[in-house]
Design an enzyme around this catalytic site. Structure first.
Site, short mmCIF file in Angstrom:
data_model
loop_
_atom_site.label_atom_id
_atom_site.label_comp_id
_atom_site.label_asym_id
_atom_site.label_seq_id
_atom_site.Cartn_x
_atom_site.Cartn_y
_atom_site.Cartn_z
N SER A 143 0.87 -1.18 0.00
CA SER A 143 0.00 0.00 0.00
C SER A 143 0.90 1.23 0.00
O SER A 143 2.05 1.15 0.44
CB SER A 143 -0.86 0.00 1.26
OG SER A 143 -1.45 1.26 1.47
N TYR A 156 -2.32 -1.26 10.42
CA TYR A 156 -2.26 -1.41 8.96
C TYR A 156 -0.92 -0.88 8.43
O TYR A 156 -0.23 -1.55 7.65
CB TYR A 156 -3.43 -0.66 8.32
CG TYR A 156 -3.56 -0.83 6.82
CD1 TYR A 156 -4.05 -2.00 6.27
CD2 TYR A 156 -3.19 0.21 5.95
CE1 TYR A 156 -4.18 -2.15 4.89
CE2 TYR A 156 -3.31 0.07 4.58
CZ TYR A 156 -3.81 -1.12 4.05
OH TYR A 156 -3.93 -1.25 2.68
#
Ligand SMILES: NC(=O)c1ccc[n+]([C@@H]2O[C@H](COP(=O)([O-])OP(=O)(O)OC[C@H]3O[C@@H](n4cnc5c(N)ncnc54)[C@H](O)[C@@H]3O)[C@@H](O)[C@H]2O)c1
Length: 255
Positions: A143, A156
């Site tokens: 990401s 995350y």
């Protein structure tokens, strides 16, 4: 076709980016092993879509957040068509919570899926490649948040930051085995993971403000990059993160 006679496993491929990767790899000639926690109508539709394209597709239900399960998944995937050439570690989850309220359960949910599952899935694939003296290609779905901050998503960010170093490390450690490892780092992509954002016009506009191209990406945009990295066109590319983010990561403007 660039993936003729190749078999690819894409984790978390019932929907979103994983489904697009499976379709794109199949469109380019691969037979595909699909995965999700369980087979449902989305997985069945995907099998049909891929077989209609003239490729083979098989779904294996497995929760990749548990090490024995992801190892079993990789071994079962190898057994289905007798080979495995490409591993796309796509399955990923996020939890929105203030850092001071994050529970151990939430932390484990995110880290076990996004990092531990990837780690042991790659390990199983590497053992297979070593035993069979086969080359291999691995793409991890990271990401932009392996690089840029995302307040209230600390676990995350930690998981994707860990993925960044895992890929750097493995590219070096596995190069002599002819195994390439890269990360793909999507920015804001229109998938079910972002449904809340897509439904909130104000929040969506504020996200788009940060993106030079002023639009969200599509799962197909990400899949195109994954397919490139899996292909021989990328045969000298390993150990890097490749961004598909409309310019988001290195965006800076003065008013
Ligand atoms: N959508 C985005 O904007 C975006 C941005 C950056 C990175 N990513 C990453 O891309 C990947 C895919 O995201 P998406 O947007 O398609 O998400 P999504 O939620 O639409 O799809 C994720 C898929 O993974 C599956 N999955 C989750 N946990 C699993 C587990 N333990 N075992 C097996 N399957 C599991 C889900 O069931 C789902 O089918 C994730 O790793 C995510 O972090 C997405």
């Amino acid at each position: 076709m660039r993936f003729e006679n190749k078999v690819a496993l894409v984790t978390g491929s019932s929907q979103g980016i994983g489904a697009a990767c499976a379709i794109r790899l199949a469109a380019d000639g691969a037979d595909v092993i699909l995965n999700g926690r369980k087979l449902d109508e989305r997985g069945e539709a995907l099998i049909k879509q891929i077989t209609d394209m003239g490729r083979k597709a098989h779904f294996i239900a497995a929760d990749v957040s548990k090490a024995p399960n992801v190892v079993q998944l990789v071994n079962d995937a190898i057994a289905v068509y007798g080979q495995l050439d490409i591993l796309v570690n796509n399955a990923g989850v996020e939890k929105n919570n203030d850092f001071w309220n994050v529970t151990e359960e939430e932390y484990d949910f995110v880290m076990d899926t996004n990092l531990k599952g990837v780690f042991f899935g790659i390990q199983a694939f590497v053992k297979y490649c070593m035993n069979e003296k086969r080359e291999g290609v691995i793409v991890n779905m990271s990401s932009v948040h392996e690089e840029i901050v995302f307040p209230h998503f600390a676990a995350y960010c930690a998981s994707k930051g860990g993925l960044k170093m895992l890929t750097r490390n493995l590219a070096t450690e596995l190069a002599h085995l002819d195994i390439r490892v890269n990360n793909v780092a999507p920015g804001a992509i229109a998938t079910p993971i972002n449904q809340k954002l897509l439904n909130n016009k104000e929040q969506l506009n504020s996200v788009l403000e940060n993106i030079p191209m002023k639009k969200m990406g599509t799962p197909e945009d990400v899949a195109a990059l994954v397919a490139f990295l899996c292909s021989d066109d990328a045969k000298y590319i390993t150990g890097s993160t490749h961004f598909v983010d409309g310019g988001l990561t290195y965006h800076y403007e003065e008013q």
